[in-house]
Write an enzyme that holds these catalytic residues in place. Structure first.
Site, PDB file in Angstrom:
ATOM      1  N   HIS A  45     -11.245-186.926   7.667  1.00  0.00           N
ATOM      2  CA  HIS A  45     -11.932-185.716   7.211  1.00  0.00           C
ATOM      3  C   HIS A  45     -11.517-185.369   5.785  1.00  0.00           C
ATOM      4  CE1 HIS A  45     -12.430-181.146   7.320  1.00  0.00           C
ATOM      5  NE2 HIS A  45     -13.658-181.619   7.470  1.00  0.00           N
ATOM      6  N   GLU A  72     -14.773-189.910   4.668  1.00  0.00           N
ATOM      7  CA  GLU A  72     -15.876-188.955   4.598  1.00  0.00           C
ATOM      8  C   GLU A  72     -15.932-188.296   3.222  1.00  0.00           C
ATOM      9  OE1 GLU A  72     -17.259-184.670   6.445  1.00  0.00           O
ATOM     10  OE2 GLU A  72     -15.187-185.134   5.944  1.00  0.00           O
ATOM     11  N   ASP A  74     -17.806-185.639   1.172  1.00  0.00           N
ATOM     12  CA  ASP A  74     -18.822-184.596   1.022  1.00  0.00           C
ATOM     13  C   ASP A  74     -19.375-184.714  -0.391  1.00  0.00           C
ATOM     14  OD1 ASP A  74     -18.323-183.485   3.561  1.00  0.00           O
ATOM     15  OD2 ASP A  74     -16.649-182.328   2.772  1.00  0.00           O
ATOM     16  N   HIS A  87     -16.215-180.798  -1.400  1.00  0.00           N
ATOM     17  CA  HIS A  87     -16.703-180.059  -0.242  1.00  0.00           C
ATOM     18  C   HIS A  87     -17.461-178.800  -0.646  1.00  0.00           C
ATOM     19  CE1 HIS A  87     -16.455-176.983   2.946  1.00  0.00           C
ATOM     20  NE2 HIS A  87     -16.713-177.993   3.748  1.00  0.00           N
ATOM     21  N   GLU A 172     -21.755-186.790   3.425  1.00  0.00           N
ATOM     22  CA  GLU A 172     -22.488-185.593   3.839  1.00  0.00           C
ATOM     23  C   GLU A 172     -23.291-185.036   2.674  1.00  0.00           C
ATOM     24  OE1 GLU A 172     -21.933-180.988   5.350  1.00  0.00           O
ATOM     25  OE2 GLU A 172     -20.234-182.382   5.569  1.00  0.00           O
TER      26      GLU A 172
END
Length: 348
Positions: A45, A72, A74, A87, A172
């Site tokens: 994460h 991951e 973002d 993020h 993402e």
């Protein structure tokens, strides 16, 4: 704080598993309650965000060395149209933008700064993160700068060659923007991604964004998997499954849409895999009990701030659940592919 090498080195483990897997003769597809029966995947994460500054090359590299299956990033768009790993829509929580650049239009929106400006910033630790990790030296000179999406993918591919396994990408789309959709797809295809068998999964909290990306994928002949984030209502699973391959619910969500054994079973019944977020317990003992609960329920993957704890818990769970030699084959399946159930809907 855990050391990178407190647990068996994953690349050595991978070699051992590969050797042992050649003796596996027992089918493993029905051993675990995941969709397709494969070992659950571990997603770092925001990188190794519990140990180092989030969304940095250093954090991604540490997570890979800890054995994570996916990293991951973002994604946000800069003023001049570059995808960067960040993020927030703003820069001030995680960087030194206040002292280096100051405000733009009265705030710190990523979209108000060019890539060259953002590259002047240093990403700072938040939460339990630190500026270093004992026993680990980043391989990259700008390891604590804001990376571009290209740089994250380049790192994943280079590290894959070094550790001897394919490290997945789990980007993402943080904003609902057609330009972002186009750039995500074009960047991924530039680096050779495009099929449902590739270790890439596109995620978003916007179902409309995912529908749009799916339409664009269809037009380009692409079949990359997509995940809808949020604690969706069980009654909507069948409809959601027309557009995406999985759901990513919060494990802290309550009420009727709380993640339970029945919730995961209902998602699987709709042919959706379940990747829960965010596993953020830094204590290996209490964290292990939490992972074990969700793995027992059949959760297909977890987003964790502490990749080493998550990997160790997953491996222990599989080893305890699957008789040898099938254990080794299942762990390899978890490392190498997401699982039989994680595929694009054939009926779209």
């Amino acid at each position: 704080m855990h050391q990178v090498f407190d647990r068996p080195a994953v690349w050595v483990l991978g070699l051992t598993l590969a050797i042992c897997a050649t003796t596996a003769t027992t089918a493993t597809a029905t051993t675990l309650d995941t969709l397709g029966g494969a070992a659950p995947i571990i997603v770092a994460h925001r990188g190794a965000s519990g140990y180092l500054p989030e969304h940095t090359l250093a954090g991604y590299e540490l997570a890979i060395k800890m054995g994570t299956d996916y990293i991951e990033p973002d994604l946000q768009l800069t003023k001049d149209g570059y995808l960067v790993a960040m993020h927030d829509t703003t820069l001030n929580r995680t960087t030194n933008v206040e002292t280096v650049l100051g405000t733009r239009n009265g705030g710190y929106l990523v979209s108000n700064y060019t890539l060259s400006e953002i590259k002047q910033l240093t990403v700072e630790p938040t939460g339990t993160g630190k500026t270093s990790y004992a026993g680990f030296t980043p391989s990259y000179p700008d390891a604590f700068k804001v990376p571009t999406f290209d740089e994250v993918i380049q790192l994943a591919q280079a590290q894959s060659a070094l550790v001897g396994r394919t490290v997945g990408i789990y980007p993402e789309a943080k904003i609902a923007d057609p330009l972002m959709e186009d750039k995500i797809l074009s960047t991924l295809t530039t680096y050779g991604y495009g099929n449902s068998s590739d270790k890439v999964i596109i995620q978003s909290f916007s179902l409309d964004t995912l529908k749009s990306i799916r339409v664009k994928q269809d037009a380009l002949g692409l079949t990359m998997r997509e995940v809808f984030l949020g604690n969706s209502a069980v009654s909507s699973f069948t409809d959601i499954a027309k557009y995406v391959d999985g759901i990513g619910p919060s494990i802290t969500g309550g009420g009727a849409n709380a993640v339970t054994d029945a919730y995961i079973d209902a998602a699987h019944a709709a042919d959706l895999f379940v990747h829960g977020y965010t596993f953020a317990d830094p204590n290996p003992l209490t964290a292990d009990a939490q992972y074990d609960k969700y793995f027992t329920w059949g959760m297909d993957g977890v987003f964790s701030n502490y990749a080493d704890i998550a990997v160790a818990s997953r491996n222990d769970f599989v080893a305890a659940s699957v008789p040898e030699p099938a254990t080794y084959a299942m762990l390899l399946a978890g490392f190498g592919i997401v699982g039989v159930g994680m595929r694009r809907r054939a009926s779209r």
